[in-house]
Design a protein around this motif. Structure first.
Motif, mmCIF file in Angstrom:
data_model
loop_
_atom_site.group_PDB
_atom_site.id
_atom_site.type_symbol
_atom_site.label_atom_id
_atom_site.label_comp_id
_atom_site.label_asym_id
_atom_site.label_seq_id
_atom_site.Cartn_x
_atom_site.Cartn_y
_atom_site.Cartn_z
ATOM 1 N N THR A 16 37.161 39.985 52.927
ATOM 2 C CA THR A 16 37.389 39.728 50.973
ATOM 3 C C THR A 16 38.547 38.694 51.138
ATOM 4 O OG1 THR A 16 39.771 40.854 51.651
ATOM 5 C CG2 THR A 16 37.399 41.733 50.681
ATOM 6 N N PRO A 33 36.176 38.965 46.610
ATOM 7 C CA PRO A 33 35.118 39.356 47.093
ATOM 8 C C PRO A 33 34.564 37.777 47.726
ATOM 9 C CG PRO A 33 34.423 38.673 44.924
ATOM 10 C CD PRO A 33 36.166 38.841 44.564
ATOM 11 N N LYS A 37 30.390 41.250 48.732
ATOM 12 C CA LYS A 37 30.183 40.407 46.863
ATOM 13 C C LYS A 37 30.681 41.027 45.842
ATOM 14 C CE LYS A 37 25.552 42.060 46.462
ATOM 15 N NZ LYS A 37 24.469 41.548 46.195
ATOM 16 N N SER A 38 30.950 42.919 46.269
ATOM 17 C CA SER A 38 31.265 43.610 45.844
ATOM 18 C C SER A 38 31.816 44.916 45.883
ATOM 19 C CB SER A 38 30.628 43.715 43.847
ATOM 20 O OG SER A 38 29.396 44.792 44.811
ATOM 21 N N TRP A 39 32.632 46.023 45.062
ATOM 22 C CA TRP A 39 32.458 46.769 45.671
ATOM 23 C C TRP A 39 32.732 47.878 44.721
ATOM 24 C CZ3 TRP A 39 35.458 42.812 47.457
ATOM 25 C CH2 TRP A 39 37.091 42.355 46.824
ATOM 26 N N ASP A 40 32.501 49.596 45.027
ATOM 27 C CA ASP A 40 32.616 50.674 44.290
ATOM 28 C C ASP A 40 33.668 51.568 44.579
ATOM 29 O OD1 ASP A 40 31.144 48.887 42.051
ATOM 30 O OD2 ASP A 40 30.058 49.394 44.143
#
Length: 152
Positions: A16, A33, A37-40
């Motif tokens: 990050t 990010p 690139k992304s997170w859940d």
């Protein structure tokens, strides 16, 4: 100029990034990010699935992927015989935290507390910046005849 970061900030990337935070709205409580690139978050907030960027390559052309993240975690951060320059330890990401590879571009963090967003900030410069595992792993004492001093 690289500002306070020096040249190393131009040579390493982390999961990050925290600056420039003016790009984040005040209601947002997570960093930006970067290699992730992304997170859940899982519904209970104990698992964080990170989706890594695809197509990034090391300077020798080898792809960046989850193997690099896992080597950094397993063989540098978690290994008590290695002292990463940034001082990252397993406790940096919460006592009892684990990390596993899901696929080449996905890793999953498991935390002991729900929604510990503060650890996303610990994944930024210069705490969670993985290196090229295809170069580093063959030098690590767990995977070679090298000593830890030689690895360092």
């Amino acid at each position: 100029t690289q500002g306070w970061g020096g040249i190393d900030i131009g040579l390493s990337e982390c999961l990050t990034r925290t600056a420039p935070l003016f790009q984040v709205e005040a209601k947002d409580t997570e960093p930006l990010p970067n290699l992730a690139k992304s997170w859940d978050w899982s519904s209970d907030g104990l698992k964080l699935t990170m989706h890594l960027i695809e197509g990034a390559k090391w300077s020798d052309g080898a792809p960046f992927n989850a193997d690099d993240v896992m080597f950094y975690w397993d063989d540098e951060v978690v290994d008590p015989n290695v002292s990463p320059l940034n001082g990252a330890t397993p406790e940096t990401f919460g006592v009892g935290t684990t990390l596993k590879k899901i696929d080449d571009y996905t890793v999953e963090w498991t935390f002991k507390e729900a929604f510990p967003r503060q650890y996303l900030y610990a994944m930024a410069y210069g705490t969670f910046c993985p290196g090229p595992s295809h170069i580093l792993k063959p030098q690590h004492p767990k995977h070679s005849k090298n000593t830890y001093d030689q690895f360092k």
